[in-house]
Motif scaffolding. Structure first.
Motif, PDB file in Angstrom:
ATOM      1  N   GLU A 114       0.817  -1.215   0.000  1.00 52.75           N
ATOM      2  CA  GLU A 114       0.000   0.000   0.000  1.00 52.75           C
ATOM      3  C   GLU A 114       0.847   1.260   0.000  1.00 52.75           C
ATOM      4  OE1 GLU A 114      -3.196   2.591   2.558  1.00 52.75           O
ATOM      5  OE2 GLU A 114      -1.991   1.066   3.564  1.00 52.75           O
ATOM      6  N   SER A 139      -5.760   5.287  -1.323  1.00 51.41           N
ATOM      7  CA  SER A 139      -6.724   4.251  -1.717  1.00 51.41           C
ATOM      8  C   SER A 139      -6.940   4.163  -3.219  1.00 51.41           C
ATOM      9  CB  SER A 139      -8.064   4.476  -1.002  1.00 51.41           C
ATOM     10  OG  SER A 139      -7.904   4.491   0.400  1.00 51.41           O
ATOM     11  N   LYS A 150     -11.334  10.576   4.461  1.00 50.90           N
ATOM     12  CA  LYS A 150     -11.111   9.247   5.036  1.00 50.90           C
ATOM     13  C   LYS A 150     -12.441   8.721   5.572  1.00 50.90           C
ATOM     14  CE  LYS A 150      -8.270   6.784   8.387  1.00 50.90           C
ATOM     15  NZ  LYS A 150      -7.168   6.914   9.373  1.00 50.90           N
ATOM     16  N   ARG A 156     -10.793   3.408   4.469  1.00 54.67           N
ATOM     17  CA  ARG A 156     -10.244   3.816   3.168  1.00 54.67           C
ATOM     18  C   ARG A 156     -10.652   5.244   2.874  1.00 54.67           C
ATOM     19  NH1 ARG A 156     -14.282   3.338  -1.004  1.00 54.67           N
ATOM     20  NH2 ARG A 156     -16.161   2.403  -0.161  1.00 54.67           N
ATOM     21  N   GLU A 158     -12.171   8.093   0.107  1.00 53.93           N
ATOM     22  CA  GLU A 158     -13.147   8.099  -0.987  1.00 53.93           C
ATOM     23  C   GLU A 158     -13.451   9.519  -1.419  1.00 53.93           C
ATOM     24  OE1 GLU A 158     -16.293   5.957   0.891  1.00 53.93           O
ATOM     25  OE2 GLU A 158     -16.999   7.686   2.035  1.00 53.93           O
TER      26      GLU A 158
END
Length: 160
Positions: A114, A139, A150, A156, A158
């Motif tokens: 990640e 993400s 967040k 995650r 978005e």
């Protein structure tokens, strides 16, 4: 382009003596990722703390350091919990720069995927020289800071 490393989960390493994940006062996670690049990227560090422990004076100090630097494109490695607050502060002070904040939900020392993906995406985006502004890269998405948040319930980031 310059990477400014401020700490956060991205950089945490397990300390077997204390039994805790701690943020070291170094840039080894970031340097490990960029060592495979075919070009040099300058890495500098400051603060080195969890973003939950960052205060407004830390954000103001970061803004002042970026403002005093001749560079006009920065990638800032930052903890995810208060990344939005730092983005807002930077946007208030730095109108003519490209700043991409990036972090990781899992420390690089635990799972390199990640952190490496996020930093690579942030650097690639910054290299395209987008319009001046403050962006967040997390993400698998990159957006202006005011358009990404967040989602703590899902763990995650978005688009909002």
């Amino acid at each position: 382009m310059k990477i400014m490393n401020t700490g956060g989960t991205f950089n945490k390493r397990y300390d077997p003596i204390s039994g805790r994940l701690e943020i070291p006062f170094d840039n080894s996670a970031v340097e490990s990722i960029v060592s495979s690049f075919s070009y040099d990227v300058e890495v500098a560090g400051m603060i080195y703390r969890d973003s939950l422990d960052m205060e407004q004076n830390d954000r103001d100090q970061l803004a002042a350091i970026l403002q005093a630097d001749d560079e006009d494109v920065f990638v800032v490695v930052h903890g995810t919990d208060t990344m939005d607050l730092t983005a807002k502060t930077l946007a208030e002070h730095l109108h003519d720069r490209v700043i991409v904040l990036v972090g990781a939900m899992v420390p690089y020392s635990i799972d390199q995927t990640e952190a490496s993906l996020n930093l690579g995406m942030a650097l690639g985006f910054a290299a395209t020289r987008p319009a001046p502004g403050v962006y967040i890269c997390m993400s698998g998405i990159i957006a202006p800071h005011e358009q990404i948040r967040k989602n703590r319930a899902e763990g995650r980031f978005e688009i909002v």
